[in-house]
Structure formats: structure tokens, C-alpha cells
Write a protein that holds these residues in place. Sequence first.
Motif, PDB file in Angstrom:
ATOM      1  N   GLU A 191       4.821  -3.885   4.644  1.00 54.19           N
ATOM      2  CA  GLU A 191       4.382  -2.480   4.024  1.00 54.19           C
ATOM      3  C   GLU A 191       4.729  -1.461   4.875  1.00 54.19           C
ATOM      4  O   GLU A 191       5.478  -0.342   4.611  1.00 54.19           O
ATOM      5  CB  GLU A 191       3.082  -2.470   3.793  1.00 54.19           C
ATOM      6  CG  GLU A 191       2.592  -1.213   3.120  1.00 54.19           C
ATOM      7  CD  GLU A 191       2.315   0.046   3.808  1.00 54.19           C
ATOM      8  OE1 GLU A 191       2.665   1.337   3.270  1.00 54.19           O
ATOM      9  OE2 GLU A 191       1.907  -0.178   4.887  1.00 54.19           O
ATOM     10  N   ALA A 192       4.549  -1.711   6.352  1.00 51.57           N
ATOM     11  CA  ALA A 192       4.852  -0.676   7.132  1.00 51.57           C
ATOM     12  C   ALA A 192       6.347  -0.591   7.391  1.00 51.57           C
ATOM     13  O   ALA A 192       6.860   0.687   7.547  1.00 51.57           O
ATOM     14  CB  ALA A 192       4.202  -0.984   8.803  1.00 51.57           C
ATOM     15  N   PHE A 193       6.972  -1.727   7.673  1.00 47.70           N
ATOM     16  CA  PHE A 193       8.553  -1.779   7.894  1.00 47.70           C
ATOM     17  C   PHE A 193       9.076  -0.930   6.847  1.00 47.70           C
ATOM     18  O   PHE A 193       9.904  -0.196   6.839  1.00 47.70           O
ATOM     19  CB  PHE A 193       9.022  -3.155   8.262  1.00 47.70           C
ATOM     20  CG  PHE A 193      10.286  -3.319   8.447  1.00 47.70           C
ATOM     21  CD1 PHE A 193      10.938  -2.334   9.144  1.00 47.70           C
ATOM     22  CD2 PHE A 193      10.948  -4.614   8.443  1.00 47.70           C
ATOM     23  CE1 PHE A 193      12.157  -2.652   9.840  1.00 47.70           C
ATOM     24  CE2 PHE A 193      12.336  -4.730   8.883  1.00 47.70           C
ATOM     25  CZ  PHE A 193      12.873  -4.013   9.473  1.00 47.70           C
ATOM     26  N   GLY A 194       8.923  -1.273   5.462  1.00 51.35           N
ATOM     27  CA  GLY A 194       9.361  -0.743   4.188  1.00 51.35           C
ATOM     28  C   GLY A 194       9.430   0.602   4.282  1.00 51.35           C
ATOM     29  O   GLY A 194      10.116   1.457   4.019  1.00 51.35           O
ATOM     30  N   ARG A 195       8.129   1.297   4.886  1.00 55.06           N
ATOM     31  CA  ARG A 195       7.743   2.759   4.524  1.00 55.06           C
ATOM     32  C   ARG A 195       8.727   3.293   5.893  1.00 55.06           C
ATOM     33  O   ARG A 195       9.475   4.357   5.379  1.00 55.06           O
ATOM     34  CB  ARG A 195       6.564   3.066   5.170  1.00 55.06           C
ATOM     35  CG  ARG A 195       5.899   4.039   5.044  1.00 55.06           C
ATOM     36  CD  ARG A 195       4.504   4.704   5.317  1.00 55.06           C
ATOM     37  NE  ARG A 195       4.197   4.318   6.410  1.00 55.06           N
ATOM     38  CZ  ARG A 195       3.460   3.316   7.063  1.00 55.06           C
ATOM     39  NH1 ARG A 195       3.111   2.237   5.886  1.00 55.06           N
ATOM     40  NH2 ARG A 195       3.170   2.960   8.243  1.00 55.06           N
ATOM     41  N   HIS A 196       8.936   2.805   6.941  1.00 49.61           N
ATOM     42  CA  HIS A 196       9.629   3.392   8.113  1.00 49.61           C
ATOM     43  C   HIS A 196      11.293   3.378   7.408  1.00 49.61           C
ATOM     44  O   HIS A 196      11.863   4.544   7.867  1.00 49.61           O
ATOM     45  CB  HIS A 196       9.400   2.687   9.218  1.00 49.61           C
ATOM     46  CG  HIS A 196       8.060   2.854   9.803  1.00 49.61           C
ATOM     47  ND1 HIS A 196       7.576   4.135  10.050  1.00 49.61           N
ATOM     48  CD2 HIS A 196       7.044   2.270  10.443  1.00 49.61           C
ATOM     49  CE1 HIS A 196       6.233   4.263  10.757  1.00 49.61           C
ATOM     50  NE2 HIS A 196       6.105   2.913  10.797  1.00 49.61           N
ATOM     51  N   LEU A 197      11.665   2.566   6.892  1.00 51.49           N
ATOM     52  CA  LEU A 197      12.845   2.325   6.540  1.00 51.49           C
ATOM     53  C   LEU A 197      13.231   3.303   5.570  1.00 51.49           C
ATOM     54  O   LEU A 197      14.324   3.973   5.489  1.00 51.49           O
ATOM     55  CB  LEU A 197      13.218   0.929   5.971  1.00 51.49           C
ATOM     56  CG  LEU A 197      13.905  -0.181   7.021  1.00 51.49           C
ATOM     57  CD1 LEU A 197      13.645  -1.552   6.272  1.00 51.49           C
ATOM     58  CD2 LEU A 197      14.720  -0.170   7.754  1.00 51.49           C
TER      59      LEU A 197
END
Length: 203
Positions: A191-197
Amino acid sequence: MRAFTEARTPDTPDEIWLCEHPPVYTQGLAGQPEHVLAAHGIPVVQTNRGGQVTYHGPGQVVAYPLIDLRRLGIYVKEYVFRLEQAVLKTLADVGVTGHRVAGAPGIYVNLADPFGHAALTGPRADPFDGLGKIAALGIKVSRHRTYHGVALNVAMDLRPFEGINPCGYAGLRTVDLSTIGVPASTGEVAEAFGRHLANGLRP
């Protein structure tokens, strides 16, 4: 990914795919067979991404950004920088400091102090001395459109990495968040990785 990329038009919205893979080794276009030391029954799949051999498996978040670089107005070098930046921000969310190594795409952590903020300093005879690789990067760009992507290790069985020279580097240690003491789940990290990407790949 390839079918999506080949079929897309200038108006096709960009997408980011997040997934986990069953155990598999993937070879990049530059991959050399001798870097697979002992597959132990794990499939070795040839791909058309850049880079050498890596391992994917449960407990690893794999992100495939499908991005129109021309529409975004950036070149490949900037795109790779933004992918790595998303990894660095995701690690920072859980208190881990990631590092870049010149000429070796991906993100690394200082095994002696993964939560310290000191930068890597000075000339290093072995650029990987004291480091563990926590994220691997391999991309493909076709007509300014990207596929393949980046894999971030969360809570894996790391033993399959011992069967290869990760990314072509003999003896390079591979780590995950669990190994360095971060009890995060793949869902939370995804979730965090997708948001930052998504934030980093907007116009």
C-alpha cells in the motif's frame, strides 16, 4: 505487461500493478547462465527486461509501473531515479535508511546500522561492503512506454538468493525488512509503495 504496452494508445491511462510471485528466477537480457549457481527446482524464466538474474517469491512486493514517459515528460534516467525514490520513501516510512550504489541499480541497506541516517562515504574498494540489497530494479522501455519494474523484499525465505549471483554480483547479500527487524506485512508495504510510486510518477 507486454500485451498492455503494445496495445496502449497515447490516451491509455498509466497503471501500476502490484503483486507477489510464486518462487521463480528471472533472467534479464544481459543475464549470463553462470550466475545461476543452483536453481534447486525453481524455474528460471528468460525475460526482456534489463539486468541480470534475480529471484521473486512470496513475501516480496513486485511493482510493475506501466508508464508513458513521453506523456510524463521524463527520460529513462529520471524514471529510474523516481522508482528508487519511491523505494527509499517506503523504507523511510518504517524507519529504514536506504542507499543507492553508483552503477548498480536498486536500493541497499547498511547491515550494521539499517536505521541510521548517515550517508555512505568515502572511496570504497568493494562498493557492496557491509551492504545488503533490499530492492532490485529491472525495466523495459518500448516506444517510450515502460514495463517490468522493481521488487522490494519484505518477509521472504531468502535462501533461494543463495542459488544465484544476485543481479550478477557474486557474494552480494540480499536482505528483507524482516531480517533487519521490521515486522511489516506485504500488504502494508504494498500500500505504501504503491502510493509513493503513484505520487512520484504523476505529471
